[in-house]
Enzyme design. Structure first.
Site, PDB file in Angstrom:
ATOM      1  N   ASP A 163       9.905  16.824  13.504  1.00  0.00           N
ATOM      2  CA  ASP A 163      10.068  15.513  12.872  1.00  0.00           C
ATOM      3  C   ASP A 163      11.355  15.464  12.055  1.00  0.00           C
ATOM      4  O   ASP A 163      11.798  16.484  11.520  1.00  0.00           O
ATOM      5  CB  ASP A 163       8.845  15.249  11.968  1.00  0.00           C
ATOM      6  CG  ASP A 163       8.782  13.805  11.518  1.00  0.00           C
ATOM      7  OD1 ASP A 163       9.446  12.943  12.128  1.00  0.00           O
ATOM      8  OD2 ASP A 163       8.061  13.525  10.542  1.00  0.00           O
ATOM      9  N   HIS A 213      18.370  12.809  17.789  1.00  0.00           N
ATOM     10  CA  HIS A 213      17.554  13.443  18.838  1.00  0.00           C
ATOM     11  C   HIS A 213      18.383  14.466  19.619  1.00  0.00           C
ATOM     12  O   HIS A 213      17.890  15.522  20.000  1.00  0.00           O
ATOM     13  CB  HIS A 213      16.990  12.391  19.793  1.00  0.00           C
ATOM     14  CG  HIS A 213      16.025  11.444  19.137  1.00  0.00           C
ATOM     15  ND1 HIS A 213      15.018  11.864  18.298  1.00  0.00           N
ATOM     16  CD2 HIS A 213      15.920  10.086  19.185  1.00  0.00           C
ATOM     17  CE1 HIS A 213      14.331  10.812  17.858  1.00  0.00           C
ATOM     18  NE2 HIS A 213      14.862   9.726  18.375  1.00  0.00           N
ATOM     19  N   LEU A 268       7.029  33.955  28.210  1.00  0.00           N
ATOM     20  CA  LEU A 268       6.745  32.939  27.182  1.00  0.00           C
ATOM     21  C   LEU A 268       6.311  31.670  27.898  1.00  0.00           C
ATOM     22  O   LEU A 268       6.925  31.274  28.885  1.00  0.00           O
ATOM     23  CB  LEU A 268       8.024  32.674  26.363  1.00  0.00           C
ATOM     24  CG  LEU A 268       8.079  31.378  25.535  1.00  0.00           C
ATOM     25  CD1 LEU A 268       7.082  31.426  24.381  1.00  0.00           C
ATOM     26  CD2 LEU A 268       9.492  31.162  24.973  1.00  0.00           C
TER      27      LEU A 268
HETATM   28  C1  FPP Z   1      10.936  13.074  15.560  1.00  0.00           C
HETATM   29  O1  FPP Z   1      12.008  12.555  14.839  1.00  0.00           O
HETATM   30  C2  FPP Z   1      11.263  13.557  16.885  1.00  0.00           C
HETATM   31  C3  FPP Z   1      10.884  12.957  18.056  1.00  0.00           C
HETATM   32  C4  FPP Z   1      10.176  11.687  18.144  1.00  0.00           C
HETATM   33  C5  FPP Z   1      11.159  13.548  19.358  1.00  0.00           C
HETATM   34  C6  FPP Z   1      11.556  14.982  19.439  1.00  0.00           C
HETATM   35  C7  FPP Z   1      12.637  15.042  20.425  1.00  0.00           C
HETATM   36  C8  FPP Z   1      13.605  15.952  20.475  1.00  0.00           C
HETATM   37  C9  FPP Z   1      13.671  17.116  19.598  1.00  0.00           C
HETATM   38  C10 FPP Z   1      14.736  15.788  21.460  1.00  0.00           C
HETATM   39  C11 FPP Z   1      14.553  16.176  22.858  1.00  0.00           C
HETATM   40  C12 FPP Z   1      13.323  16.919  23.218  1.00  0.00           C
HETATM   41  C13 FPP Z   1      13.276  17.950  24.090  1.00  0.00           C
HETATM   42  C14 FPP Z   1      11.986  18.625  24.363  1.00  0.00           C
HETATM   43  C15 FPP Z   1      14.467  18.469  24.734  1.00  0.00           C
HETATM   44  P1  FPP Z   1      11.860  11.065  14.299  1.00  0.00           P
HETATM   45  O2  FPP Z   1      12.659  10.201  15.206  1.00  0.00           O
HETATM   46  O3  FPP Z   1      10.438  10.695  14.180  1.00  0.00           O
HETATM   47  O4  FPP Z   1      12.537  11.201  12.903  1.00  0.00           O
HETATM   48  P2  FPP Z   1      12.269  10.282  11.613  1.00  0.00           P
HETATM   49  O5  FPP Z   1      10.840  10.476  11.229  1.00  0.00           O
HETATM   50  O6  FPP Z   1      13.232  10.834  10.620  1.00  0.00           O
HETATM   51  O7  FPP Z   1      12.597   8.883  12.022  1.00  0.00           O
END
Ligand code: FPP
Length: 241
Positions: free
Chosen positions: A7, A24, A118
């Site tokens: 997150d 992201h 893994l």
């Molecule tokens: C949360 O940050 C993250 C996500 C919703 C998605 C996680 C995605 C990635 C790490 C990128 C690509 C994934 C892979 C598996 C390669 P948020 O957008 O909720 O952050 P915020 O709470 O600060 O708005």
């Protein structure tokens, strides 16, 4: 089994005046870091909450950017997964994913299925409650068909029917960016999972931060409901014979 709620990509970007998508993109590099570190340390299972069922409600351009990041990640990482013996699994409602992503995902899962070192479990369009609902429906149908009697339903049977049926429960659940909630990730699977919440935002969560979480986990005493004295005497856990 380490599970991670990744997150804070959006906040990371906002703090730097960048687009959420850039957050992201940086987050993807953290995914790489924890996968590589898990492989290096010999951690057998790593579950990553990459996209929740609720995330479909985000703006269209963000959802499609996340989907293309995911597809690109899988395409680029597949040879590395093969080299390092990493098996990929996916949980969640894969039917909702765009067909190109689903195809790439299926191809990578198939290609890596014999890998032994893994297992990386990507939770995509995942909802812990939906998993429980689907599990109940499946068991109810089997009861109706006479395969099980209602008395046969126990924790082991329920666990086996969840999407994570073939996996051990997580030992450690990490959440980045300081939020103190589970956000519909694993619900059934975490009765005795150790929780670790860090204020670090996901794009900043790299080797050092991961090792810190694992070190903290090693310091925890896992009692599974028993007293210190029972642990000293090695009295087994209720769910283990
Ligand atoms: C949360 O940050 C993250 C996500 C919703 C998605 C996680 C995605 C990635 C790490 C990128 C690509 C994934 C892979 C598996 C390669 P948020 O957008 O909720 O952050 P915020 O709470 O600060 O708005």
């Amino acid at each position: 089994h380490v599970a991670i709620i990744m997150d804070g990509n959006g906040r990371w970007a906002k703090l730097r005046g960048k687009s959420r998508i850039e957050g992201h993109r940086r987050g993807r590099a953290s995914v790489r870091a924890v996968v590589e570190m898990s492989r290096r340390l010999g951690i057998p299972y790593l579950s990553l909450y990459a996209f929740s069922a609720e995330n479909w409600l985000r703006p269209k351009d963000e959802v499609s950017a996340l989907m293309s990041l995911l597809e690109h990640y899988l395409t680029v990482e597949e040879p590395k997964m093969m080299r390092h013996g990493i098996r990929l699994l996916a949980i969640g409602d894969k039917d909702r994913l765009p067909s190109t992503v689903r195809c790439t995902l299926e191809r990578t899962i198939e290609a890596t299925k014999e890998n032994k070192h893994l297992t990386v479990i990507l939770a995509l369009s995942y909802s812990g409650r939906s998993d429980i609902v689907r599990t109940v429906q499946e068991i109810a149908a089997k009861v109706k068909e006479g395969e099980y009697a209602p008395e046969d339903i126990d924790e082991t049977l329920i666990s086996a029917h969840t999407e994570t049926g073939s996996l051990p429960d997580p030992d450690l659940l990490i959440r980045t960016s300081g939020e103190m909630r589970i956000s519909n990730f694993f619900l059934w699977q975490i009765p005795y999972t150790e929780l670790y919440v860090t204020p670090i935002l996901w794009p900043d969560f790299r080797d050092k931060e991961y090792l810190q979480a694992l070190t903290e986990f090693q310091r925890r005493q896992r009692r599974f409901g028993r007293t210190d004295e029972q642990i000293a005497k090695n009295i087994p856990r209720a769910d283990r014979s």
